[in-house]
Design an enzyme around this catalytic site. Structure first.
Site, PDB file in Angstrom:
ATOM      1  N   HIS A   1       0.870  -1.176   0.000  1.00 45.29           N
ATOM      2  CA  HIS A   1       0.000   0.000   0.000  1.00 45.29           C
ATOM      3  C   HIS A   1       0.912   1.232   0.000  1.00 45.29           C
ATOM      4  CE1 HIS A   1      -2.796   2.905   1.903  1.00 45.29           C
ATOM      5  NE2 HIS A   1      -3.756   2.125   1.464  1.00 45.29           N
TER       6      HIS A   1
ATOM      7  N   CYS B   1      -4.892   2.490  -3.601  1.00 50.13           N
ATOM      8  CA  CYS B   1      -3.649   3.039  -3.049  1.00 50.13           C
ATOM      9  C   CYS B   1      -2.523   2.016  -3.148  1.00 50.13           C
ATOM     10  CB  CYS B   1      -3.838   3.499  -1.604  1.00 50.13           C
ATOM     11  SG  CYS B   1      -5.034   4.827  -1.457  1.00 50.13           S
TER      12      CYS B   1
ATOM     13  N   ASP C   1       3.117  -4.508   7.923  1.00 49.53           N
ATOM     14  CA  ASP C   1       1.870  -3.753   7.841  1.00 49.53           C
ATOM     15  C   ASP C   1       0.725  -4.758   7.999  1.00 49.53           C
ATOM     16  OD1 ASP C   1      -0.404  -2.420   7.159  1.00 49.53           O
ATOM     17  OD2 ASP C   1       0.350  -1.598   5.274  1.00 49.53           O
TER      18      ASP C   1
ATOM     19  N   LYS D   1     -10.234  -0.534  10.706  1.00 46.72           N
ATOM     20  CA  LYS D   1     -10.317  -1.757   9.905  1.00 46.72           C
ATOM     21  C   LYS D   1     -10.532  -2.984  10.786  1.00 46.72           C
ATOM     22  CE  LYS D   1      -7.826  -0.422   5.731  1.00 46.72           C
ATOM     23  NZ  LYS D   1      -7.432   0.969   5.781  1.00 46.72           N
TER      24      LYS D   1
END
Lengths: 153, 421
Positions: B138, B379, B215, B241
């Protein structure tokens, strides 16, 4: 808010499937890139001038049905127009898309361009509909950036 | 309060099967109509919906306990501080951290990555050093490292991936060397759903003396995570999220790393004492929590972690895997649909394109059916470029999604074909 499918008028679907004036123009006076960084839609606009008049115009690239149909329809309405007339159409088109969904339309001046009036209900798609027009506007105004494409941002 | 959220322990192996309808009843938004249809929310990789327990925890804080933390001597401040630190404890356990001070709250996963890039990076990275990122990152796990390299003279290198969307680990081996200072890699790709072999990536990086940032924005809400098993030095995730509020994220960092790192942002809670001559910084985690933190959001995240624990992450992962398999099979039968990425290990994310329609138009027409998907580059523009695409449509599943919603997606795609083909 109406059904999102209603935005896709038959004219839009038709221009998406069979875009008019599509393809590069080797003899173009100006080639300008337009880019929507939010979605990656990207078009090249080819312009040939005869004095102050847009003698010929074409485009190619990739984008959604709304952006491609808008580019296609734009090429059909600005060919043969002076820079000032084309700029006036851009302003009219832009004003329509930015107006409230139920605002009255200047149908006479907008002509075929009014098929995009349904886009007003979906602000996120306004940039799709105006990408090619912003590119034309920058070409006419002489504000094409040196370091990259014309963007919707 | 709903039954599923009141359980204290994950169901045992012989517990009742995952009852998605009971889960759905915990999410008020799922009962609303969108454009006259039942909402099929399949954009969970962008953000998740919130269970009543999270909404209530945030409301209750503002109604009953609102005060600043770590500084007041009065009752409410003590209460707010207790709730805040209790949430840290919950998140800490959820991630399998062994030391309480290893969990730092940030404003989001992106800020957590920037914290590491700016603090660990600027302290320990210099000219001649290398930072490795993967091709499927990302933008949030690319740009901070690019900025670090520009500032320090280090070099950014990219671990390539296959057409199936798997990292080429042989290439990773070749790229790793004694100059590699940081490897930054996503646990689960937000654009392809690929689950990367993080333990192997960490082991190899450590052999070369490099640190690894993972991540976990797309893994923590969907599959079990355990810092000890993963072996990461840093792990970031995002509250919104994980069925929690927006505006809060988590940085897990090994204490030995965090202790060596200088503070990044100055002010507020990150100090022990300040004079115009010298400031003495607080110990971790406070050293990295400058200013008033997102208190209500952290408490809401704690409630979200309770919720996930009550369901059991193994159960959540199994449910979402079932939806993934169901969607992949169904999409194969829709003419003109191509699924992008085909990794062996993947989470509940399906990116796809159609031969007759642009992703934006797919998204708009699905919206007409009440089906919410993402359309765009997610993204992750390098991933899109890898496949020669400007954008994809993406359905991403969460713990409350159903097979009926997969059917709604497929029905919608048939309508797209009717209109555009």
């Amino acid at each position: 808010m109406s059904d999102p499918r209603a935005m896709y008028e038959q004219v839009i679907l038709d221009h998406n499937k069979k875009p008019r004036n599509y393809g590069p123009m080797p003899e173009a006076d100006r080639v300008i890139d337009g880019y929507n960084p939010l979605c990656g839609d990207s078009f090249k606009l080819y312009l040939k001038f005869d004095g102050d008049t847009i003698a010929d115009v074409s485009f190619d690239g990739q984008g959604c049905a709304v952006s491609k149909a808008s580019a296609s329809l734009m090429t059909t309405v600005v060919r043969g127009k002076t820079r000032a007339e084309a700029e006036e159409l851009f302003q009219l088109f832009h004003h329509m898309l930015k107006s409230a969904p139920d605002a009255p339309l200047d149908e006479e001046k907008l002509g075929k361009l009014r098929v995009f009036s349904g886009v007003r209900e979906y602000p996120v798609r306004v940039k799709c509909a105006t990408l090619a027009w912003h590119t034309l506007h920058a070409a006419i105004e002489g504000t094409v950036p040196d370091d990259g494409p014309v963007t919707t941002e | 309060m709903a039954a599923t959220a009141t359980k204290q322990e994950p169901p045992a192996g012989d517990a009742a099967p995952y009852d998605v309808e009971r889960v759905r009843a915990d999410f008020p938004i799922l009962s609303r109509k969108v454009r006259g249809h039942d909402l099929a929310y399949l954009d969970n990789a962008a953000t998740t919906q919130k269970p009543r327990t999270v909404i209530d925890a945030v409301s209750r804080f503002y109604e009953q306990d609102n005060a600043n933390v770590h500084r007041g001597v009065h009752y409410l401040s003590q209460r707010a501080t207790d709730l805040y630190e209790e949430a840290r404890h919950k998140v800490n356990r959820f991630m399998g951290a062994t030391v309480g001070c290893e969990t730092i709250f940030t404003r989001g996963a992106t800020e957590a990555i920037n914290l590491v890039a700016n603090s660990y990076g600027r302290g320990l990275v210099g000219p001649g050093d290398e930072v490795l990122v993967s091709f499927m990152e990302h933008h949030s796990n690319i740009v901070p490292w690019q900025m670090l390299c520009e500032a320090t003279g280090a070099t950014l290198r990219v671990i390539p991936m296959s057409h199936d969307g798997e990292l080429l680990l042989d290439e990773y081996d070749r790229l790793l060397n004694g100059n590699t200072k940081i490897v930054a890699v996503t646990h689960v790709s937000n654009a392809l759903g690929t689950v990367n072999p993080v333990p192997e990536i960490c082991r190899k990086a450590h052999d070369q003396g490099a640190r690894v940032l993972v991540d976990g924005a797309q893994s923590a809400p969907h599959i079990p995570i355990d810092m000890q098993a993963l072996g990461a030095d840093f792990f970031v995730c995002s509250g919104h999220k994980m069925y929690g509020p927006t505006g809060v994220g988590v940085l897990y960092g090994r204490a030995e790393c965090l202790d060596r790192m200088p503070p990044w942002q100055g002010g507020g809670d990150m100090i022990l004492s300040v004079s115009f001559e010298k400031t003495v910084y607080a110990r971790i985690p406070n050293k990295f929590e400058a200013g008033t933190p997102p208190i209500a959001e952290v408490i809401g995240l704690g409630a979200a972690v309770d919720y996930l624990n009550a369901l059991g992450m193994e159960n959540v992962a199994a449910h979402e895997h079932d939806l993934l398999e169901c969607a992949l099979a169904a999409l194969r039968d829709v003419p003109g649909v191509t699924v992008i990425g085909n990794a062996r290990h993947r989470a509940g994310v399906v990116s796809f394109v159609m031969d007759c329609a642009h992703p934006h138009d797919i998204g708009q027409l699905l919206d007409a059916e009440g089906v919410a998907v993402r359309a765009g580059h997610h993204c992750a523009q390098p991933v899109m470029r890898h496949y020669g695409l400007p954008a994809t449509a993406r359905a991403s599943f969460g713990l409350y999604n159903t097979r009926a919603e997969v059917d709604a997606l497929v029905r919608g795609l048939h309508r797209v074909r009717e209109m555009f083909a």
